[in-house]
Design a protein around this motif. Structure first.
Motif, PDB file in Angstrom:
ATOM      1  N   ILE A 178       0.647  -1.214   0.037  1.00 46.73           N
ATOM      2  CA  ILE A 178       0.006  -0.135   0.004  1.00 46.73           C
ATOM      3  C   ILE A 178       0.674   1.170   0.112  1.00 46.73           C
ATOM      4  CG2 ILE A 178      -1.726   1.307   1.550  1.00 46.73           C
ATOM      5  CD1 ILE A 178      -2.782  -1.563   2.284  1.00 46.73           C
ATOM      6  N   CYS A 179       1.968   1.238   0.824  1.00 49.98           N
ATOM      7  CA  CYS A 179       2.814   2.607   1.016  1.00 49.98           C
ATOM      8  C   CYS A 179       4.042   2.583   0.139  1.00 49.98           C
ATOM      9  CB  CYS A 179       3.149   2.640   2.214  1.00 49.98           C
ATOM     10  SG  CYS A 179       2.033   2.587   3.368  1.00 49.98           S
ATOM     11  N   PHE A 180       4.158   1.570  -0.691  1.00 50.45           N
ATOM     12  CA  PHE A 180       5.675   1.495  -1.648  1.00 50.45           C
ATOM     13  C   PHE A 180       5.347   0.822  -2.707  1.00 50.45           C
ATOM     14  CE2 PHE A 180       7.066   2.134   2.812  1.00 50.45           C
ATOM     15  CZ  PHE A 180       7.862   2.921   2.773  1.00 50.45           C
ATOM     16  N   GLN A 181       4.591   1.552  -3.785  1.00 50.90           N
ATOM     17  CA  GLN A 181       4.084   0.802  -4.899  1.00 50.90           C
ATOM     18  C   GLN A 181       5.302   0.319  -5.755  1.00 50.90           C
ATOM     19  OE1 GLN A 181       0.493   0.357  -5.989  1.00 50.90           O
ATOM     20  NE2 GLN A 181       0.333   0.594  -3.870  1.00 50.90           N
ATOM     21  N   ASN A 182       6.339   1.114  -5.926  1.00 55.56           N
ATOM     22  CA  ASN A 182       7.576   0.856  -6.528  1.00 55.56           C
ATOM     23  C   ASN A 182       8.245  -0.402  -6.153  1.00 55.56           C
ATOM     24  OD1 ASN A 182       7.082   3.059  -8.280  1.00 55.56           O
ATOM     25  ND2 ASN A 182       8.488   4.346  -6.889  1.00 55.56           N
ATOM     26  N   PHE A 183       8.180  -0.988  -4.948  1.00 59.79           N
ATOM     27  CA  PHE A 183       8.885  -1.736  -4.182  1.00 59.79           C
ATOM     28  C   PHE A 183       7.817  -3.247  -4.377  1.00 59.79           C
ATOM     29  CE2 PHE A 183      10.723  -4.146  -0.209  1.00 59.79           C
ATOM     30  CZ  PHE A 183      11.772  -4.601  -1.001  1.00 59.79           C
TER      31      PHE A 183
ATOM     32  N   ILE B 153      -3.131   5.956   3.691  1.00 60.80           N
ATOM     33  CA  ILE B 153      -4.244   5.840   3.197  1.00 60.80           C
ATOM     34  C   ILE B 153      -5.094   7.015   3.157  1.00 60.80           C
ATOM     35  CG2 ILE B 153      -6.612   4.791   3.140  1.00 60.80           C
ATOM     36  CD1 ILE B 153      -4.546   2.902   2.053  1.00 60.80           C
ATOM     37  N   THR B 154      -4.895   7.806   4.599  1.00 58.65           N
ATOM     38  CA  THR B 154      -5.716   9.053   4.799  1.00 58.65           C
ATOM     39  C   THR B 154      -5.211  10.118   3.794  1.00 58.65           C
ATOM     40  OG1 THR B 154      -6.279   8.157   7.077  1.00 58.65           O
ATOM     41  CG2 THR B 154      -6.736  10.549   6.454  1.00 58.65           C
TER      42      THR B 154
ATOM     43  N   SER C  94      -5.934   9.550   0.083  1.00 61.05           N
ATOM     44  CA  SER C  94      -7.184   9.860  -0.136  1.00 61.05           C
ATOM     45  C   SER C  94      -7.612  11.106  -0.191  1.00 61.05           C
ATOM     46  CB  SER C  94      -8.088   9.085   0.815  1.00 61.05           C
ATOM     47  OG  SER C  94      -7.946   7.666   0.983  1.00 61.05           O
ATOM     48  N   ARG C  95      -6.933  12.051   0.803  1.00 65.21           N
ATOM     49  CA  ARG C  95      -7.141  13.299   0.588  1.00 65.21           C
ATOM     50  C   ARG C  95      -6.802  14.271  -0.536  1.00 65.21           C
ATOM     51  NH1 ARG C  95      -5.077  14.329   5.117  1.00 65.21           N
ATOM     52  NH2 ARG C  95      -3.152  15.258   4.119  1.00 65.21           N
ATOM     53  N   ILE C  96      -5.635  13.734  -0.977  1.00 63.49           N
ATOM     54  CA  ILE C  96      -4.803  14.333  -2.299  1.00 63.49           C
ATOM     55  C   ILE C  96      -5.680  14.144  -3.310  1.00 63.49           C
ATOM     56  CG2 ILE C  96      -2.894  14.202  -3.657  1.00 63.49           C
ATOM     57  CD1 ILE C  96      -1.268  13.990  -1.183  1.00 63.49           C
ATOM     58  N   ARG C  97      -6.182  12.793  -3.542  1.00 60.88           N
ATOM     59  CA  ARG C  97      -6.843  12.210  -4.728  1.00 60.88           C
ATOM     60  C   ARG C  97      -8.377  13.053  -4.839  1.00 60.88           C
ATOM     61  NH1 ARG C  97      -4.977   8.053  -7.859  1.00 60.88           N
ATOM     62  NH2 ARG C  97      -7.059   7.515  -8.662  1.00 60.88           N
ATOM     63  N   ARG C  98      -8.942  12.998  -3.522  1.00 63.28           N
ATOM     64  CA  ARG C  98     -10.215  13.815  -3.748  1.00 63.28           C
ATOM     65  C   ARG C  98      -9.892  15.446  -4.094  1.00 63.28           C
ATOM     66  NH1 ARG C  98     -11.163  10.712   1.271  1.00 63.28           N
ATOM     67  NH2 ARG C  98     -10.610  12.558   2.329  1.00 63.28           N
TER      68      ARG C  98
ATOM     69  N   ARG D  92      -8.401   0.222  -2.145  1.00 58.05           N
ATOM     70  CA  ARG D  92      -7.273   0.373  -1.091  1.00 58.05           C
ATOM     71  C   ARG D  92      -7.980   0.328   0.327  1.00 58.05           C
ATOM     72  NH1 ARG D  92      -2.594   4.847  -2.184  1.00 58.05           N
ATOM     73  NH2 ARG D  92      -1.861   3.934  -4.101  1.00 58.05           N
ATOM     74  N   ARG D  93      -9.125   1.126   0.388  1.00 64.53           N
ATOM     75  CA  ARG D  93      -9.948   0.621   1.636  1.00 64.53           C
ATOM     76  C   ARG D  93     -10.303  -0.593   2.087  1.00 64.53           C
ATOM     77  NH1 ARG D  93     -13.698   6.474   0.965  1.00 64.53           N
ATOM     78  NH2 ARG D  93     -11.914   7.667   1.784  1.00 64.53           N
ATOM     79  N   LYS D  94     -10.918  -1.211   1.018  1.00 65.29           N
ATOM     80  CA  LYS D  94     -11.504  -2.581   1.301  1.00 65.29           C
ATOM     81  C   LYS D  94     -10.073  -3.578   1.458  1.00 65.29           C
ATOM     82  CE  LYS D  94     -15.383  -2.249  -1.861  1.00 65.29           C
ATOM     83  NZ  LYS D  94     -15.987  -2.857  -3.067  1.00 65.29           N
ATOM     84  N   SER D  95      -9.137  -3.287   0.974  1.00 62.06           N
ATOM     85  CA  SER D  95      -8.036  -4.395   1.308  1.00 62.06           C
ATOM     86  C   SER D  95      -7.548  -3.981   2.735  1.00 62.06           C
ATOM     87  CB  SER D  95      -6.950  -4.006   0.195  1.00 62.06           C
ATOM     88  OG  SER D  95      -6.526  -2.967   0.156  1.00 62.06           O
ATOM     89  N   ILE D  96      -7.496  -2.867   2.951  1.00 57.33           N
ATOM     90  CA  ILE D  96      -6.845  -2.409   4.437  1.00 57.33           C
ATOM     91  C   ILE D  96      -7.833  -2.848   5.512  1.00 57.33           C
ATOM     92  CG2 ILE D  96      -8.204  -0.289   4.942  1.00 57.33           C
ATOM     93  CD1 ILE D  96      -4.275  -0.830   5.306  1.00 57.33           C
ATOM     94  N   VAL D  97      -9.125  -3.169   5.026  1.00 54.08           N
ATOM     95  CA  VAL D  97     -10.115  -3.584   6.172  1.00 54.08           C
ATOM     96  C   VAL D  97      -9.622  -5.001   6.658  1.00 54.08           C
ATOM     97  CG1 VAL D  97     -12.412  -4.718   6.483  1.00 54.08           C
ATOM     98  CG2 VAL D  97     -12.139  -2.473   5.421  1.00 54.08           C
TER      99      VAL D  97
END
Length: 326
Positions: free
Chosen positions: A112-117, A204-205, A208-212, A231-236
């Motif tokens: 979730i936090c390091f898409q490249n890795f 995630i927060t 989400s804020r930036i994309r909104r 992403r929200r569903k996967s984090i649940v």
């Protein structure tokens, strides 16, 4: 003297735990192996290993180490070398269960936090290597528990039952080993899971804020964002599994620290002793953690729940079809 209230509760609690947990974890294994839940192979590998580890906890720690002495005292399993091995295997299975939860949390943190890795780390091969390494390391690190016991009594020249050697409480070497074990399980996992969850939620927060904000700048554009929703569903699933771990292991963490600081004797026979009460409640809650993951999967993952319902109902559907043909 009659049993204490906690003793009576344990007589019912552990069999119910096994009656629910064993089928639930077997069902989880079957569902994951079928590969129809829409999960990646990496996640499936972790969920499969966690279910197998929880299944071993239910068999070794609860059935053999808890239920057997309560209902079937006095057997070859009580021979000192045998019960030493059982205790050792019990510690290993708990270790594996705990650290697999940590590794699953870390895997989701990277994804979730390091898409490249993510492409390099979150693979089935990497997951397999890590899971195997954790199991082997746990087997090696816990060997010391095979040597902390001595016979409680000798019957017909056969050493029976296991009591901890008095030197365990006085030897600096054993004290260092104890704190190493407490640090590795459960203190470090406890801290790591809490930290990784906090960082993941923060990421995630913020994302989400930036994309909104970016999507909100477009006129007439739907504000629904499938990527953020996924992403929200996967984090649940991640938060539910790791959160339940923290809650159910909290009492055990307190007990471990109290034992180490006060040098209190383990496994007190006096049920009214505060350390005994904390230890019993801690073990009961920690044992429950081996049954919760299946419920979490069913609640958090729609496809998993559908697959589980299909497997449960399929024998009845087949039976109904056979009856109709007749």
């Amino acid at each position: 003297m009659g049993r204490s209230i906690l003793g009576e509760i344990r007589l019912i609690y552990y069999p119910i735990l096994v009656a629910f947990g064993v089928p639930a974890n077997i069902l989880t294994v079957v569902v994951v192996l079928r590969g129809r839940c829409g999960l990646s192979k990496c996640i499936s590998r972790y969920l499969l290993s966690m279910a197998l580890a929880d299944l071993m906890v239910l068999v070794v720690n609860i059935t053999v180490d808890r239920i057997k002495p309560m209902y079937f005292p006095g057997s070859f399993l009580d021979i000192t070398p045998v019960c030493s091995i059982i205790f050792y295997l019990g510690v290993v299975t708990f270790d594996c269960s705990v650290w697999l939860t940590v590794l699953f949390t870390f895997d989701r943190f990277i994804a979730i936090c390091f898409q490249n890795f993510k492409v390099k780390y979150c693979t089935e091969k990497t997951a397999t290597v890590i899971i195997t390494s954790v199991c082997v390391i746990s087997l090696v690190l816990n060997v010391g528990f095979c040597f902390i016991f001595e016979p409680a009594k000798v019957i017909d020249n056969i050493p029976m039952f296991c009591v901890i050697k008095s030197t365990f409480y006085t030897s600096p070497l054993w004290a260092a080993y104890y704190w190493l074990r407490v640090a590795l399980t459960p203190l470090v996992p406890f801290v790591l899971i809490a930290l990784l969850n906090a960082l993941t939620i923060r990421h995630i927060t913020r994302a989400s804020r930036i994309r909104r904000e970016l999507r909100g700048s477009g006129k007439g554009e739907s504000h629904s964002d499938p990527e953020i929703e996924n992403r929200r569903k996967s984090i649940v699933l991640l938060l539910a599994i790791s959160g339940s771990f923290i809650l159910l292991w909290a009492v055990n963490v307190v007990h471990k620290i109290c034992i180490g600081v006060t040098a209190a004797v383990f496994f007190q026979k006096d049920i009214n002793n505060i350390f005994s009460i904390i230890a019993i409640i801690g073990v009961m809650l920690q044992s429950l953690s081996s049954c919760t993951n299946t419920v979490i999967y069913a609640v958090a993952q729609t496809k998993f729940r559908d697959e589980m319902v299909t497997l449960i109902t399929s024998p009845f559907v087949l039976l109904a079809k056979l009856c109709v043909k007749k």
